[in-house]
Design a protein around this motif. Structure first.
Motif, mmCIF file in Angstrom:
data_model
loop_
_atom_site.group_PDB
_atom_site.id
_atom_site.type_symbol
_atom_site.label_atom_id
_atom_site.label_comp_id
_atom_site.label_asym_id
_atom_site.label_seq_id
_atom_site.Cartn_x
_atom_site.Cartn_y
_atom_site.Cartn_z
ATOM 1 N N ASP A 37 42.307 37.855 48.089
ATOM 2 C CA ASP A 37 41.511 38.784 47.280
ATOM 3 C C ASP A 37 42.406 39.488 46.262
ATOM 4 O O ASP A 37 42.020 39.670 45.098
ATOM 5 N N ARG A 38 43.587 39.882 46.709
ATOM 6 C CA ARG A 38 44.524 40.532 45.778
ATOM 7 C C ARG A 38 44.982 39.570 44.689
ATOM 8 O O ARG A 38 45.040 39.931 43.503
ATOM 9 N N GLU A 39 45.274 38.330 45.078
ATOM 10 C CA GLU A 39 45.706 37.334 44.099
ATOM 11 C C GLU A 39 44.620 37.092 43.045
ATOM 12 O O GLU A 39 44.906 36.999 41.855
ATOM 13 N N ILE A 40 43.376 36.999 43.498
ATOM 14 C CA ILE A 40 42.267 36.796 42.555
ATOM 15 C C ILE A 40 42.116 38.015 41.661
ATOM 16 O O ILE A 40 41.896 37.899 40.450
ATOM 17 N N GLY A 41 42.250 39.197 42.250
ATOM 18 C CA GLY A 41 42.132 40.422 41.465
ATOM 19 C C GLY A 41 43.184 40.534 40.382
ATOM 20 O O GLY A 41 42.928 41.108 39.312
ATOM 21 N N GLU A 42 44.365 39.965 40.635
ATOM 22 C CA GLU A 42 45.452 40.036 39.657
ATOM 23 C C GLU A 42 45.463 38.855 38.693
ATOM 24 O O GLU A 42 46.249 38.834 37.750
ATOM 25 N N SER A 43 44.601 37.850 38.934
ATOM 26 C CA SER A 43 44.644 36.639 38.111
ATOM 27 C C SER A 43 44.312 36.927 36.653
ATOM 28 O O SER A 43 44.877 36.301 35.745
ATOM 29 N N GLU A 44 43.392 37.856 36.397
ATOM 30 C CA GLU A 44 42.999 38.148 35.017
ATOM 31 C C GLU A 44 44.187 38.637 34.199
ATOM 32 O O GLU A 44 44.385 38.206 33.064
ATOM 33 N N SER A 45 44.994 39.506 34.786
ATOM 34 C CA SER A 45 46.135 40.062 34.049
ATOM 35 C C SER A 45 47.255 39.043 33.864
ATOM 36 O O SER A 45 48.118 39.221 33.003
ATOM 37 N N ARG A 46 47.243 37.963 34.656
ATOM 38 C CA ARG A 46 48.299 36.954 34.572
ATOM 39 C C ARG A 46 47.965 35.815 33.604
ATOM 40 O O ARG A 46 48.812 34.969 33.326
ATOM 41 N N ARG A 47 46.723 35.777 33.115
ATOM 42 C CA ARG A 47 46.300 34.620 32.317
ATOM 43 C C ARG A 47 46.979 34.534 30.965
ATOM 44 O O ARG A 47 47.043 33.453 30.370
#
Length: 769
Positions: free
Chosen positions: A85-95
């Motif tokens: 869940d944390r990884e998915i939550g941070e995926s937007e900022s990593r794109r």
């Protein structure tokens, strides 16, 4: 005098007495002095003295205590879910790292995002050359004329158009009577709504009254969109969309990609007419297709997306036919919309029906599909994603995306008095065409993989070692998937679990990443002498197994079953039984969905966990860190093929009750044993058939010793399929590595079980040198 087996004591319970092993050994010696031989006394004393090395300690030296008391596999599942869940939550900022947009001009912008457009095509499976055609075919019969409906201004015809060899799409063409069309609208309905229903009003609950009929110089094409209606496939019932998704996914294709290809085949035809304007519009799954089609093909002049555009951070909750590998790592709906810019995109909310696909219950239901939900979209969430799309493209200075409120339009098709001929179009024809194309790709995949492996130089073992690393890196990044953050320090926590006749057991927990740990049971043989270093084996259990089961001998007379880790320990090894991720049914399959959205599979988590387990074993003073093996059975056998290729410290590998002609086993529709007809919907790996089968994975294990343990009656495969795939392994070890003794297959007269004892000579040969 015969002595009975000593019982196992659970030292965690409050009632368990504290034992002074030194006092106990002296006490037993006194009791038995008069009645047993000196040999027996010495044996009993040595057992207790050797046990006292560890058994009197509540945790291992240099470790902290485990203090939690919750069920460990439920804890494991909860931590993995929270981590993802944390990884998915941070995926937007990593794109942003995947994009290099140039806003200096419109042309410069289009060129700068072309790599991203190609990447989107790849992950939705838009990869095959379409067949060109002069015009669609009319679908008619002796009883049904070419024109299936008409009103004052338009005629409706049933058409079929070619997409690939053996696969054609179907739909309805609404064309003007009095003028040649200058504009075409490709309308993509909700999955499950037929073109006939759409144009004639159909079910009033669908409320498809928001679009107007085409004007006198416009035409509309309404393709058949594959539904989620259930079909019977051998032993299970699956939604049609999932049936295609499963097999296509393994081949690097997708039900989404196939339907986008249907749209693009129409665009190929329509754009042959000079100045023809083509737009796409759709609702629900049709809105998804409109968004993706416009994003991947700049010839489409604009798009209207209804009841779909939104944040995608809960992609794992949606129907599995929307599961696009690595989507959230690089794309949200805003990023996909950015590929349409500067062409116009309109986003709208109307009233798409909600959907609840049931959780499969394989033991008491014929339904074998994945659970999934579609809920009514939140207007605030939709607006936020639109604003994010605007912000992404703001430097370009183009007003291209908008939100529109859709209202019922009098004079639409619902009141146009069409009398459509029903049943002229066939969803089944389209599903069979998609299946035919996928199975053709599967049949050719052996040659596709052979071409993929051309970079491997097999002229010498040295060249192999040098060139195989490209494939290991590809396997790590594109098949299993890597996590970007570094592994944490081990911070080992242990707790004394049980003392048994021949071994002592500790629970072990290790840090992996923030919010993620590795847990398992460490078995230490009581034959261990002070200062001695023993080889170690990590033994991985199978599907839905509690790791504890592999250290409990249900029937000591049988040489099979759940005592795998115990038998390895009694064979002279320090053993470790990790609690695998594949437990609690729907929960770990939900984790697979989370991982897929990030470009990873279950073994990304397990590889990280087992790297820490191996490091931990290497820190133990009584383990020889250069002699650690891996033994996996069933799902643990699958683990043996995916994890040891990425952990070079595993010195020997045994794959039990799993080794297979894997891609046919997973995606083939002819084999009765295929996962196509199974409720294990998480087993599919995107594009694997084009890159790796089990024999190819062993090239990443080689030149380390590798064994296949196979029961003749194991229902996971036919003997000849296992032997066929292992033949490629033997050839590689014999002819290329010049190490024939390092590859073995052991056929045994039973079923889906780890035998262990017949395998021990192989392990001893390579780990006890």
């Amino acid at each position: 005098m015969k002595t009975k087996n000593l019982p196992c004591f659970n030292m965690q319970t409050a009632s368990a007495p504290a034992v002074n092993f030194k006092t106990a050994s002296v006490y037993i010696s006194k009791i038995f002095t008069a009645s047993v031989t000196v040999k027996v006394k010495l044996f009993l004393t040595s057992v207790f003295l050797s046990a006292s090395i560890f058994a009197q300690q509540q945790q291992l030296p240099d470790t902290s205590p485990i203090e939690w008391t919750e069920n460990y596999f439920e804890r494991n599942s909860r931590l993995i879910t929270e981590f993802l869940d944390r990884e998915i939550g941070e995926s937007e900022s990593r794109r942003a790292q995947y994009w290099n947009r140039d806003f200096s001009s419109r042309d410069a912008y289009q060129k700068s995002v072309e790599k991203n457009r190609e990447r989107l095509k790849f992950i939705i499976g838009v990869r095959d050359r379409r067949i060109e055609f002069e015009s669609p075919e009319l679908i008619c019969t002796l009883d049904v004329p070419p024109s299936v409906a008409e009103n004052a201004t338009h005629t409706v015809r049933a058409i079929r158009w070619k997409v690939f060899d053996g696969f054609s799409a179907e739909g309805l063409l609404v064309s003007p009577k009095s003028a040649r069309a200058k504009k075409t609208v490709i309308h993509l309905p909700l999955a499950g709504t037929s073109p006939e229903e759409l144009l004639s009003g159909g079910d009033e609950l669908l409320k498809t009254d928001w679009f107007a009929p085409p004007s006198e110089d416009e035409q509309m094409i309404v393709p058949v969109i594959v539904s989620r209606n259930l079909g019977q496939y051998k032993r299970v019932q699956l939604p049609y969309r999932e049936f295609i998704y499963r097999q296509a996914y393994q081949l690097g294709r997708h039900i989404i990609g196939y339907e986008v290809q249907e749209i693009l085949a129409l665009v190929d035809w329509l754009k042959k007419t000079p100045d023809m304007r083509v737009t796409v519009q759709g609702q629900g799954d049709g809105g998804l297709l409109a968004l993706y089609a416009a994003a991947v093909d700049t010839r489409i002049d604009g798009a209207l997306v209804v009841d779909y555009f939104d944040r995608r951070d809960r992609l794992c909750d949606e129907p599995i036919d929307r599961n696009v590998f690595s989507l959230l790592r690089e794309f949200g709906d805003a990023e996909i919309a950015g590929l349409i810019c500067p062409r116009p995109l309109t986003v709208a909310l109307h009233s798409a029906p909600e959907l609840e696909l049931p959780f499969n219950r394989p033991w008491n239901s014929k339904y074998g599909g994945a659970p999934g939900t579609l809920k009514k979209l939140n207007p605030e969430s939709v607006e936020a994603e639109v604003e994010r799309a605007k912000k992404i493209t703001e430097p370009l200075g183009v007003d291209w995306i908008s939100i529109k409120e859709l209202k019922a339009k009098p004079g639409g098709f619902n009141t146009a008095n069409f009398s459509i001929v029903r049943g002229i179009l066939s969803e089944q024809h389209i599903v069979r065409g998609m299946e035919n194309h996928t199975q053709q790709l599967l049949g050719n995949s052996v040659f596709t993989r052979r071409d993929f492996w051309k970079k491997l130089n097999t002229s010498s073992p040295e060249k192999i070692a040098e060139t195989v690393e490209w494939y290991r890196d590809y396997f790590s990044k594109n098949v299993v998937g890597e996590f970007e953050e570094p592994l944490l320090p081990l911070n080992p926590r242990t707790r004394f679990f049980r003392d048994c006749e021949t071994y002592t057991i500790y629970e072990v927990e290790l840090d992996v990443y923030k919010d993620l740990t590795a847990f398992g049971f460490l078995l230490i043989p009581k034959t261990l002498r002070d200062g001695q270093k023993l080889p170690a084996i990590v033994g991985q259990h199978g599907l839905e197994v509690d790791a504890k089961m592999h250290i409990i001998e249900f029937d000591p007379k049988k040489d099979t079953g759940h005592a795998m880790i115990t038998k390895l320990c009694n064979g002279g090894y320090v053993t470790f039984a990790p609690q695998g991720i594949f437990k609690l049914s729907h929960k770990f399959r939900f984790n697979q969905r989370q991982l897929n959205s990030l470009g990873r599979n279950l073994f990304a988590v397990m590889t990280a966990q087992q790297k820490q387990i191996v490091k931990f074993l290497q820190t133990l003073s009584f383990v020889d860190g250069d002699r650690i093996g891996f033994y996996g059975c069933s799902y643990g056998g699958t683990t043996a093929m995916f994890v040891p290729p990425l952990i070079p410290d595993y010195g020997a590998v045994v794959c039990s009750a799993n080794f297979n002609y894997w891609n046919d086993k997973v995606a083939g529709t002819l084999l009765p044993q295929s996962y196509m007809f199974d409720w294990q919907y998480e087993i599919f790996d995107f594009d694997l058939a084009n890159t790796f089968d089990h024999s190819d994975m062993t090239r990443l294990i080689a030149p380390r010793p590798f064994m296949v343990e196979r029961g003749h009656d194991d229902g996971v495969a036919l003997d000849e399929y296992v032997a066929f795939e292992f033949g490629k392994v033997r050839y590689y070890y014999d002819m290329h590595l010049k190490m024939p003794e390092r590859a073995e297959i052991l056929f045994l007269p039973d079923g889906h079980l780890p035998y262990v004892t017949p395998v021990l000579p192989f392990l001893d040969k390579w780990l006890k040198k």
